[in-house]
Design a protein around this motif. Structure first.
Motif, PDB file in Angstrom:
ATOM      1  N   GLY A 123       0.788  -1.234   0.000  1.00 14.60           N
ATOM      2  CA  GLY A 123       0.000   0.000   0.000  1.00 14.60           C
ATOM      3  C   GLY A 123       0.814   1.275   0.000  1.00 14.60           C
ATOM      4  O   GLY A 123       0.469   2.224   0.703  1.00 14.60           O
ATOM      5  N   GLY A 124       1.897   1.319  -0.788  1.00 12.93           N
ATOM      6  CA  GLY A 124       2.691   2.546  -0.863  1.00 12.93           C
ATOM      7  C   GLY A 124       2.150   3.507  -1.906  1.00 12.93           C
ATOM      8  O   GLY A 124       1.333   3.133  -2.744  1.00 12.93           O
ATOM      9  N   VAL A 125       2.607   4.771  -1.799  1.00 11.05           N
ATOM     10  CA  VAL A 125       2.168   5.770  -2.762  1.00 11.05           C
ATOM     11  C   VAL A 125       3.333   6.125  -3.678  1.00 11.05           C
ATOM     12  O   VAL A 125       4.419   6.459  -3.207  1.00 11.05           O
ATOM     13  CB  VAL A 125       1.665   7.045  -2.049  1.00 11.05           C
ATOM     14  CG1 VAL A 125       1.352   8.149  -3.066  1.00 11.05           C
ATOM     15  CG2 VAL A 125       0.434   6.729  -1.210  1.00 11.05           C
ATOM     16  N   TYR A 126       3.100   6.030  -4.976  1.00 10.43           N
ATOM     17  CA  TYR A 126       4.140   6.383  -5.943  1.00 10.43           C
ATOM     18  C   TYR A 126       3.892   7.819  -6.406  1.00 10.43           C
ATOM     19  O   TYR A 126       2.960   8.085  -7.171  1.00 10.43           O
ATOM     20  CB  TYR A 126       4.096   5.417  -7.129  1.00 10.43           C
ATOM     21  CG  TYR A 126       5.045   5.782  -8.262  1.00 10.43           C
ATOM     22  CD1 TYR A 126       6.432   5.779  -8.066  1.00 10.43           C
ATOM     23  CD2 TYR A 126       4.553   6.121  -9.513  1.00 10.43           C
ATOM     24  CE1 TYR A 126       7.291   6.111  -9.092  1.00 10.43           C
ATOM     25  CE2 TYR A 126       5.407   6.450 -10.554  1.00 10.43           C
ATOM     26  CZ  TYR A 126       6.784   6.447 -10.335  1.00 10.43           C
ATOM     27  OH  TYR A 126       7.625   6.778 -11.363  1.00 10.43           O
ATOM     28  N   ILE A 127       4.667   8.756  -5.870  1.00 10.19           N
ATOM     29  CA  ILE A 127       4.592  10.185  -6.180  1.00 10.19           C
ATOM     30  C   ILE A 127       3.238  10.791  -5.801  1.00 10.19           C
ATOM     31  O   ILE A 127       3.162  11.722  -5.022  1.00 10.19           O
ATOM     32  CB  ILE A 127       4.897  10.475  -7.667  1.00 10.19           C
ATOM     33  CG1 ILE A 127       6.267   9.883  -8.041  1.00 10.19           C
ATOM     34  CG2 ILE A 127       4.896  11.997  -7.915  1.00 10.19           C
ATOM     35  CD1 ILE A 127       6.590   9.918  -9.522  1.00 10.19           C
ATOM     36  N   ARG A 151      16.498  -4.739  -2.118  1.00  8.05           N
ATOM     37  CA  ARG A 151      15.570  -3.647  -2.432  1.00  8.05           C
ATOM     38  C   ARG A 151      14.942  -3.817  -3.820  1.00  8.05           C
ATOM     39  O   ARG A 151      14.328  -2.904  -4.352  1.00  8.05           O
ATOM     40  CB  ARG A 151      16.334  -2.321  -2.468  1.00  8.05           C
ATOM     41  CG  ARG A 151      16.769  -1.818  -1.149  1.00  8.05           C
ATOM     42  CD  ARG A 151      17.939  -0.833  -1.417  1.00  8.05           C
ATOM     43  NE  ARG A 151      18.269  -0.086  -0.242  1.00  8.05           N
ATOM     44  CZ  ARG A 151      17.750   1.107   0.031  1.00  8.05           C
ATOM     45  NH1 ARG A 151      16.918   1.672  -0.781  1.00  8.05           N
ATOM     46  NH2 ARG A 151      18.084   1.726   1.146  1.00  8.05           N
ATOM     47  N   GLY A 152      15.168  -4.962  -4.362  1.00  2.00           N
ATOM     48  CA  GLY A 152      14.682  -5.206  -5.718  1.00  2.00           C
ATOM     49  C   GLY A 152      13.166  -5.263  -5.781  1.00  2.00           C
ATOM     50  O   GLY A 152      12.474  -5.512  -4.789  1.00  2.00           O
ATOM     51  N   ALA A 153      12.654  -5.001  -6.966  1.00  2.00           N
ATOM     52  CA  ALA A 153      11.210  -5.051  -7.172  1.00  2.00           C
ATOM     53  C   ALA A 153      10.926  -5.613  -8.558  1.00  2.00           C
ATOM     54  O   ALA A 153      11.766  -5.570  -9.448  1.00  2.00           O
ATOM     55  CB  ALA A 153      10.600  -3.660  -7.028  1.00  2.00           C
ATOM     56  N   PRO A 163      10.591   5.251  -6.124  1.00  2.00           N
ATOM     57  CA  PRO A 163      10.369   5.743  -4.763  1.00  2.00           C
ATOM     58  C   PRO A 163       8.911   5.526  -4.336  1.00  2.00           C
ATOM     59  O   PRO A 163       7.986   5.917  -5.034  1.00  2.00           O
ATOM     60  CB  PRO A 163      10.667   7.244  -4.894  1.00  2.00           C
ATOM     61  CG  PRO A 163      10.395   7.568  -6.325  1.00  2.00           C
ATOM     62  CD  PRO A 163      10.542   6.314  -7.134  1.00  2.00           C
ATOM     63  N   LEU A 164       8.741   4.840  -3.224  1.00  2.00           N
ATOM     64  CA  LEU A 164       7.390   4.638  -2.706  1.00  2.00           C
ATOM     65  C   LEU A 164       7.308   5.202  -1.302  1.00  2.00           C
ATOM     66  O   LEU A 164       8.215   5.036  -0.501  1.00  2.00           O
ATOM     67  CB  LEU A 164       7.040   3.143  -2.675  1.00  2.00           C
ATOM     68  CG  LEU A 164       6.861   2.425  -4.011  1.00  2.00           C
ATOM     69  CD1 LEU A 164       6.509   0.963  -3.768  1.00  2.00           C
ATOM     70  CD2 LEU A 164       5.776   3.095  -4.847  1.00  2.00           C
ATOM     71  N   GLN A 219      13.166   3.375  -1.320  1.00  2.00           N
ATOM     72  CA  GLN A 219      13.788   3.523  -2.633  1.00  2.00           C
ATOM     73  C   GLN A 219      13.998   2.128  -3.188  1.00  2.00           C
ATOM     74  O   GLN A 219      14.983   1.473  -2.874  1.00  2.00           O
ATOM     75  CB  GLN A 219      15.139   4.250  -2.510  1.00  2.00           C
ATOM     76  CG  GLN A 219      15.048   5.602  -1.830  1.00  2.00           C
ATOM     77  CD  GLN A 219      14.334   6.632  -2.693  1.00  2.00           C
ATOM     78  OE1 GLN A 219      14.476   6.625  -3.918  1.00  2.00           O
ATOM     79  NE2 GLN A 219      13.548   7.507  -2.076  1.00  2.00           N
ATOM     80  N   LEU A 220      13.055   1.651  -3.965  1.00  2.00           N
ATOM     81  CA  LEU A 220      13.164   0.299  -4.511  1.00  2.00           C
ATOM     82  C   LEU A 220      13.769   0.364  -5.902  1.00  2.00           C
ATOM     83  O   LEU A 220      13.648   1.380  -6.593  1.00  2.00           O
ATOM     84  CB  LEU A 220      11.790  -0.359  -4.553  1.00  2.00           C
ATOM     85  CG  LEU A 220      11.116  -0.460  -3.176  1.00  2.00           C
ATOM     86  CD1 LEU A 220       9.655  -0.847  -3.317  1.00  2.00           C
ATOM     87  CD2 LEU A 220      11.854  -1.447  -2.282  1.00  2.00           C
ATOM     88  N   VAL A 221      14.416  -0.725  -6.279  1.00  2.00           N
ATOM     89  CA  VAL A 221      15.051  -0.752  -7.598  1.00  2.00           C
ATOM     90  C   VAL A 221      14.341  -1.783  -8.469  1.00  2.00           C
ATOM     91  O   VAL A 221      14.231  -2.952  -8.094  1.00  2.00           O
ATOM     92  CB  VAL A 221      16.549  -1.115  -7.481  1.00  2.00           C
ATOM     93  CG1 VAL A 221      17.206  -1.024  -8.862  1.00  2.00           C
ATOM     94  CG2 VAL A 221      17.234  -0.186  -6.481  1.00  2.00           C
ATOM     95  N   LEU A 222      13.854  -1.328  -9.616  1.00  2.00           N
ATOM     96  CA  LEU A 222      13.157  -2.251 -10.513  1.00  2.00           C
ATOM     97  C   LEU A 222      14.177  -3.196 -11.138  1.00  2.00           C
ATOM     98  O   LEU A 222      15.051  -2.775 -11.884  1.00  2.00           O
ATOM     99  CB  LEU A 222      12.398  -1.473 -11.601  1.00  2.00           C
ATOM    100  CG  LEU A 222      11.476  -2.334 -12.460  1.00  2.00           C
ATOM    101  CD1 LEU A 222      10.335  -2.907 -11.628  1.00  2.00           C
ATOM    102  CD2 LEU A 222      10.942  -1.551 -13.643  1.00  2.00           C
ATOM    103  N   ARG A 223      14.076  -4.477 -10.777  1.00  2.00           N
ATOM    104  CA  ARG A 223      15.040  -5.459 -11.269  1.00  2.00           C
ATOM    105  C   ARG A 223      14.478  -6.357 -12.367  1.00  2.00           C
ATOM    106  O   ARG A 223      15.237  -6.972 -13.108  1.00  2.00           O
ATOM    107  CB  ARG A 223      15.520  -6.348 -10.112  1.00  2.00           C
ATOM    108  CG  ARG A 223      16.407  -5.624  -9.127  1.00  2.00           C
ATOM    109  CD  ARG A 223      17.663  -5.107  -9.819  1.00  2.00           C
ATOM    110  NE  ARG A 223      18.511  -4.362  -8.897  1.00  2.00           N
ATOM    111  CZ  ARG A 223      19.492  -3.554  -9.288  1.00  2.00           C
ATOM    112  NH1 ARG A 223      19.721  -3.372 -10.588  1.00  2.00           N
ATOM    113  NH2 ARG A 223      20.213  -2.914  -8.404  1.00  2.00           N
TER     114      ARG A 223
END
Ligand SMILES: Nc1ncnc2c1ncn2[C@@H]1O[C@H](COP(=O)(O)OP(=O)(O)O)[C@@H](O)[C@H]1O
Ligand SMILES: [Mg+2]
Lengths: 238, 387
Positions: free
Chosen positions: B92-96, B134-136, B155-156, B166-170
């Protein structure tokens, strides 16, 4: 010529209008010979169309019987009567009653749809009928593209295409100008003379009646005797 | 005879071009709307339809917002009929911005993707994801929506679990089937668990839901029963159901809306039926003399009725053909607009069948009364109607 083709025996017809019984024809009794060309005359509302409709098997009498070519059509059921009409009656109406979405040729072919003729035979016969009424150059035309006189000639072609026993015509010139009317009358004359067709024509126009071989007058539901048309033999070759 | 009927029926509509084209236009709109609304309904249930019957979902019986101890995993795994298990938590994070909503799950990586083979990830990307705490992973459509590429930092802002992540799209997964939802986002459950340990000590090691792989779909009820019995009278009692039932329980919350949409789609059909019935009534009334003439010439009464039915069907089928032809592109256009709401927005074969069926029913109902009149017209009265 003397054998009666149509025997109308003590026919009465009345219509129901609400609770009221409106008598139209009383005890009509006469014969029509094979090869006859009879005009039924009378003022408007005298019952001419009613009588013609009974002869054509479009309606049934309340009393009496109508025998045509040895068939008592007043005994036939709806379906049998429909088949009988298809085989025995050629119709000519005052307002032509052509199908607006069919060409002249298709309209003339229409009665043949009820026969076992092949598509080609149907087409050939329809073309021949159209040639007879001098409309070979109008076969692909739709009714909306034809004049009143031409429309009635298409209707005549439709009436004869199935080679019926009797041709019935209800005020065939009623909607036409003089010249077109003459054309139609001369065609009927030819059908009677050259092809030996039995024709019963209803009209309130003396001029049209004069074209027939004999005339009967209908007045207030009663019929006069037969009046042979004296001019008939001479007033030919129109 | 059939040729004749068809010939007349196909030409009749041209006699009143305006009336015919308005009627056809009405049918086009009705069939199109019906198709699109049905597609909304289908899309709504698509998640549930895409659910595997070999997966069960275990949740806290109190409510979805309560979690269960992680220790349950091993006990469930031991239950007869269970093959595999994994768990996930709603992040349930908010992206921007709030409006950029998309579902995010903290998942137990190897086991999760074992149970969801329909999420297809290129092997090298998958290894990168496993290696990075921190991968996503994001679905293909989701990545497209925000223009993400592998390696981007996402960033979520945590809402349930406060903090800036700060997640990194992997990795980017694509769906094995068209009905697979490509709008999901996954991060490592271990990573989230560490974070929970810091901000809410004592609340760690909890699973939001367990997803259970079972041996045989037909055993779903029995296995569910066994799992729930296992945790009967414990601190967190469970409610186990098939994944489909679980998905449907979300849909059911908004089920009344779906029902309303469904009703509206049928109401449209009823309205066009009335319009069509009016057209056919007017048309056949004008043609009374023609039906009477045909009868006079010796045609049977059914021919008139057949003409009315054939004309009605002609109008309806032309309208339906155009409407159905337009439904695909229209659904595609809407689908791209609503990509983040519905995993799939495709016109189902069943919808097309219903569209054709609706058109035929409309045509027949509209023709019924005028056809009866054409059949029963009295010859002499019908002939008079001309004058
Ligand atoms: N279907 C009907 N119902 C009631 N009355 C009718 C019907 N058809 C004809 N009539 C009446 O019967 C009479 C004769 O009509 P019709 O045969 O059409 O006369 P004509 O052809 O000589 O003008 C008229 O008074 C007409 O009003
Ligand atoms: Mg008359």
């Amino acid at each position: 010529m003397s054998t009666p083709l149509i025997c109308i025996e003590h026919v009465s017809k009345s219509y129901r209008r609400g609770r009221e019984e409106v008598p139209v024809l009383y005890d009509i009794h006469f014969d029509i010979a094979q090869g006859e060309y009879l005009a039924l005359m009378g003022p408007s509302g005298s019952g001419k169309s009613t009588l013609l409709n009974l002869i054509a098997g479009l309606d049934q009498p309340n009393a009496g019987s109508i025998i045509i070519d040895q068939v008592d059509i007043s005994q036939l059921g709806d379906a049998a009567l429909a088949d009988w009409r298809a085989a025995n009656i050629g119709f000519i109406f005052q307002f032509y009653n052509l199908m607006p979405v069919l060409t002249a040729l298709e309209n003339v072919e229409l009665p043949l749809q009820l026969t076992h003729l092949s598509r080609r035979e149907r087409r050939e016969r329809a073309l021949a009928a159209l040639a007879l009424v001098n409309l070979s150059d109008r076969v692909k035309h739709y009714p909306a593209e034809l004049s009143g006189g031409q429309l009635q000639r298409v209707a005549i072609a439709r009436a004869i295409v199935s080679d019926p026993t009797v041709i019935v015509a209800d005020e065939p010139t009623g909607d036409l100008d003089r010249k077109s009317g003459e054309e139609v009358l001369s065609l009927l004359d030819r059908l009677n003379r050259e092809l030996g067709k039995t024709i019963v024509m209803v009209t309130h126009d003396q001029h049209a009646a004069n074209a027939a071989r004999a005339v009967r007058h209908l007045e207030k539901g009663e019929l006069s005797g037969l009046v042979e048309n004296r001019t008939w033999n001479t007033a030919t070759n129109v | 005879m059939l040729t004749l009927i068809l010939r007349i029926a196909l030409r009749n509509p041209w006699r009143h071009k305006l009336r015919s084209s308005l009627t056809v236009a009405g049918i086009v709109v009705a069939i199109l709307s019906f198709g699109l609304l049905s597609t909304v309904v289908t899309a709504w249930y698509a998640g549930a339809d895409a659910a595997s019957d070999k997966r069960l979902v275990v949740r806290n019986s109190i409510s979805m917002t309560f979690s269960m101890p992680l220790a349950y995993a091993e006990r469930v795994r031991a239950v007869e009929g269970v093959n595999d298990i994994t768990w996930s938590n709603w992040f349930g994070g908010v992206y921007i911005d709030q409006r950029n909503f998309f579902p995010q799950f903290a998942v137990d990586a190897p086991s999760y993707f074992r149970l969801y083979p329909e999420f297809v990830i290129p092997p090298d990307q998958y290894l990168e994801f496993l290696r990075d705490r921190r991968g996503a992973v994001a679905g293909h459509k989701l990545a497209q929506r925000f223009g993400w590429k592998v390696g981007d930092v996402i960033p979520l802002k945590g809402t349930i679990f406060p903090g800036d992540y700060q997640l990194v799209l992997r990795a980017i997964y694509s769906g094995a089937r068209s009905s697979t939802d490509e709008n999901q986002f996954m991060l490592h459950w271990d990573f989230l668990n560490e974070r929970i340990k810091q901000i809410y000590p004592g609340a760690e090691n909890q699973a939001g839901i367990y997803i259970v792989g079972i041996r045989d779909g037909r055993e779903a009820a029995a296995v569910s029963q066994r799992i729930d019995t296992l945790f009967h009278n414990s601190i967190a009692e469970t409610l186990t159901e098939t994944e489909k039932a679980f998905q449907l329980s979300f849909v059911a919350m908004t089920g009344t809306i779906v029902q309303a949409i469904q009703i509206v789609s049928w109401v449209i059909i009823v309205i066009i039926m009335a319009v069509m019935a009016n057209t056919m009534a007017m048309a056949s009334r004008e043609r009374t003399a023609e039906y009477a003439t045909l009868k006079a010439l010796g045609f049977r009464p059914w021919v008139g009725a057949a003409l009315v039915y054939a004309e009605s069907l002609t109008l309806a089928l032309v309208g339906a053909a155009i409407g159905i032809w337009a439904t695909g592109p229209a659904a595609h256009a809407i689908g791209t607009q609503l990509d983040n709401i519905f995993p799939t927005f495709q016109v189902a074969a069943q919808t097309v069948r219903l569209q054709w069926l609706a058109a035929i029913v409309v045509a027949c109902v509209a023709a019924a009364f005028p056809a009866r009149r054409a059949m029963q017209v009295k010859i002499i009265e019908g002939l008079r109607s001309l004058a």
